[in-house]
Every structure is written in structure tokens, then in C-alpha cells.
Write an enzyme that holds these catalytic residues in place. Sequence first.
Site, PDB file in Angstrom:
ATOM      1  CG  ASP A   1      -2.103   0.918   1.081  1.00 26.92           C
ATOM      2  OD1 ASP A   1      -2.350   1.410  -0.040  1.00 26.92           O
ATOM      3  OD2 ASP A   1      -2.786   1.166   2.089  1.00 26.92           O
TER       4      ASP A   1
ATOM      5  CG  ASN B   1      -7.908  -2.071  -5.263  1.00 26.44           C
ATOM      6  OD1 ASN B   1      -7.037  -2.905  -5.028  1.00 26.44           O
ATOM      7  ND2 ASN B   1      -8.135  -1.059  -4.427  1.00 26.44           N
TER       8      ASN B   1
HETATM    9  C1  IPE Z   1      -5.567  -2.733  -0.145  1.00 25.30           C
HETATM   10  O1  IPE Z   1      -5.180  -1.407  -0.336  1.00 25.30           O
HETATM   11  C2  IPE Z   1      -5.575  -3.491  -1.441  1.00 25.30           C
HETATM   12  C3  IPE Z   1      -4.283  -3.700  -2.087  1.00 25.30           C
HETATM   13  C4  IPE Z   1      -3.113  -3.368  -1.614  1.00 25.30           C
HETATM   14  C5  IPE Z   1      -4.351  -4.382  -3.352  1.00 25.30           C
HETATM   15  P1  IPE Z   1      -6.254  -0.246  -0.560  1.00 25.30           P
HETATM   16  O2  IPE Z   1      -5.480   1.003  -0.704  1.00 25.30           O
HETATM   17  O3  IPE Z   1      -7.163  -0.610  -1.662  1.00 25.30           O
HETATM   18  O4  IPE Z   1      -7.072  -0.295   0.800  1.00 25.30           O
HETATM   19  P2  IPE Z   1      -7.880   0.828   1.585  1.00 25.30           P
HETATM   20  O5  IPE Z   1      -8.873   1.402   0.608  1.00 25.30           O
HETATM   21  O6  IPE Z   1      -6.895   1.861   2.016  1.00 25.30           O
HETATM   22  O7  IPE Z   1      -8.507   0.136   2.734  1.00 25.30           O
HETATM   23  C1  IPE Z   2      -1.486   0.155  -3.355  1.00 28.54           C
HETATM   24  O1  IPE Z   2      -1.272   1.522  -3.405  1.00 28.54           O
HETATM   25  C2  IPE Z   2      -1.681  -0.456  -4.714  1.00 28.54           C
HETATM   26  C3  IPE Z   2      -3.056  -0.937  -4.994  1.00 28.54           C
HETATM   27  C4  IPE Z   2      -4.063  -0.896  -4.175  1.00 28.54           C
HETATM   28  C5  IPE Z   2      -3.268  -1.538  -6.291  1.00 28.54           C
HETATM   29  P1  IPE Z   2      -2.485   2.534  -3.468  1.00 28.54           P
HETATM   30  O2  IPE Z   2      -2.849   2.759  -4.896  1.00 28.54           O
HETATM   31  O3  IPE Z   2      -3.601   2.091  -2.601  1.00 28.54           O
HETATM   32  O4  IPE Z   2      -1.814   3.858  -2.883  1.00 28.54           O
HETATM   33  P2  IPE Z   2      -2.428   4.867  -1.824  1.00 28.54           P
HETATM   34  O5  IPE Z   2      -2.916   4.058  -0.669  1.00 28.54           O
HETATM   35  O6  IPE Z   2      -3.533   5.579  -2.510  1.00 28.54           O
HETATM   36  O7  IPE Z   2      -1.297   5.754  -1.474  1.00 28.54           O
HETATM   37 MG    MG Z   3      -4.051   2.375  -0.654  1.00 28.62          MG
END
Ligand code: IPE
Ligand code: IPE
Ligand code: MG
Length: 252
Positions: free
Chosen positions: A21, A69
Site C-alpha cells: 500500500d 479496487n
Molecule cells: C488494499 O489497499 C488493497 C491492495 C493493496 C491491493 P487499498 O489502498 O485498496 O485499501 P484501503 O482502501 O486503504 O482500505
Molecule cells: C497500493 O497503493 C496499490 C493498490 C491498491 C493496487 P495505493 O494505490 O492504494 O496507494 P495509496 O494508498 O492511494 O497511497
Molecule cells: Mg491504498
Amino acid sequence: MDLKAQIQRDKLPQHVAVIMDGNGRWAAQRNRPRVFGHRHGVQAVRAVTEAAAELGIPYLTLYAFSTENWKRPRTEVNALMSLLVETIRKEVKELNKNDIKLKAIGDLQKLPEKSHKALIEGIRNTANNKRMTLTLALNYSGRWDILQAAKNICRKASLNKNAETPHDPCEELSEEDFRQALCTRDLPEPELLIRTSGEMRISNFLLWEMAYTELYFSKVFWPDFSKEEFYKAILDFQQRERRFGGLSPTNS
Ligand code: IPE
Ligand code: IPE
Ligand code: MG
């Protein structure tokens, strides 16, 4: 300080799961689009995969795309799916060199056809590797898996309804039967979960499987997560006392 040398090789977690993340925030800090962060995240995937394999951890599972997502803008979803195809195609050679088997969990049929195809090819081309199993969670969510397991169990039970069996299939259903209906049936339960970027939540990852997993939260954004950061998580895990509801040996 050599972190790797401090790791006790006889106390390694057998399965490490990672919520990767912080890609978007990493990019925002640099005034770049979110996709720039996702692209850089691939380097961290490579580093952690290599670190886990070198240590001798047999299972590594990475949360790459959650069922939720899909709510993101279409351009970001498309970019993530293209990145997946590109990365798998590029990395198969390296996976074979390192004797790493690729696997995937999730509702894979619903991935775009190109991504699904690249994934299946990657899995097929690395199927005989033995050192480590690298599982990508794609279009995965813990609730989805629990629900699909329940549906399959129900389906089987109603098929057996008319069969001449004296047993009640519902009464006989065990935890192990349920586990076998999950898409993670071939993986041991994760012993360590790492989540990067400072968020402290599970976000619908391995809900059933994480009942007794040790949780480790790092403030580092995923694109900056390095082998050293991974070693820190393993060392932290090795300090934990796992009781599984029982008592500490000092109390018994
Ligand atoms: C969790 O991260 C899913 C992945 C890393 C694929 P998200 O960024 O989607 O989760 P939330 O929305 O912060 O809970
Ligand atoms: C994790 O990084 C990757 C996926 C969930 C695919 P994020 O895209 O959630 O990045 P933040 O949390 O918005 O910084
Ligand atoms: Mg995220």
C-alpha cells in the site's frame, strides 16, 4: 548493522502475506500521477520476492488488486491491469532462474482477457519451480472467498440431498472442510502479515486465514519498501510470542 545476519534461519515464517500500500501517496509526494507510483511499486515486488526466496521462506502472497479496487477511476484500473501483463511477461525468466512458482488467488475469470491470459501463461511456465511459491491476490477479497466457499459447499450438499446418506452434511462440515473450499486451500496460513504506508487495517485480505497471523505495520510507502525493510519485519516477527489461545511456556 547487518539485519539479514541477525535473522534466525530456524524461526522463519513459512508464509508471509503483504498488503502493498501507498503507491498513490508516494507518487503524490513527487507531484506525479498515481500510476507512476504503481510502476515504481514493481521494484519493491522484485526486492521482497528476492529477499523472501533468499531467506528460504516457502510462501509469499502479495495483495495486488482487491475486489474493491474496481471502484477506482477507469484509467487507473486499466493501467494496473496493463502493468500486471507487462510485469508477468518480463519477470517469468527471473522467476525460473530463481526457482519460484507463480500462483494466483481471487476471482480471476473477471480479469480483463489479456491480463488473465498473461497470468495463466506465467503460472504454467513456472509450474515446476520448487524454492518458493509467489501468490498474487488479484480481484481477491476475503469475503468473496468465504462466500464462494459457502456457495460451493451448499451446492454439493443439495446435490447429495437425494442420495441415500444417513448423515447430515451440514452437521458434519468441519473447519478443515471449509478451508478446503477456499481458494487458499493449497497455502499454509500466513504467519506474518506486512502492510506498508502506515494504514492499520486488513482491507478485506485473507479474513479466514489470518485468525492467528502476526501483524506488522510499516510507515514506508510500498515503492520504497526494500529488502532491509523486509528483514526488519522478519526480525520483529521473531520477537513475538505466539500463543494461539494457549499459555506462555513460562506460565505452564
Ligand atoms: C488494499 O489497499 C488493497 C491492495 C493493496 C491491493 P487499498 O489502498 O485498496 O485499501 P484501503 O482502501 O486503504 O482500505
Ligand atoms: C497500493 O497503493 C496499490 C493498490 C491498491 C493496487 P495505493 O494505490 O492504494 O496507494 P495509496 O494508498 O492511494 O497511497
Ligand atoms: Mg491504498
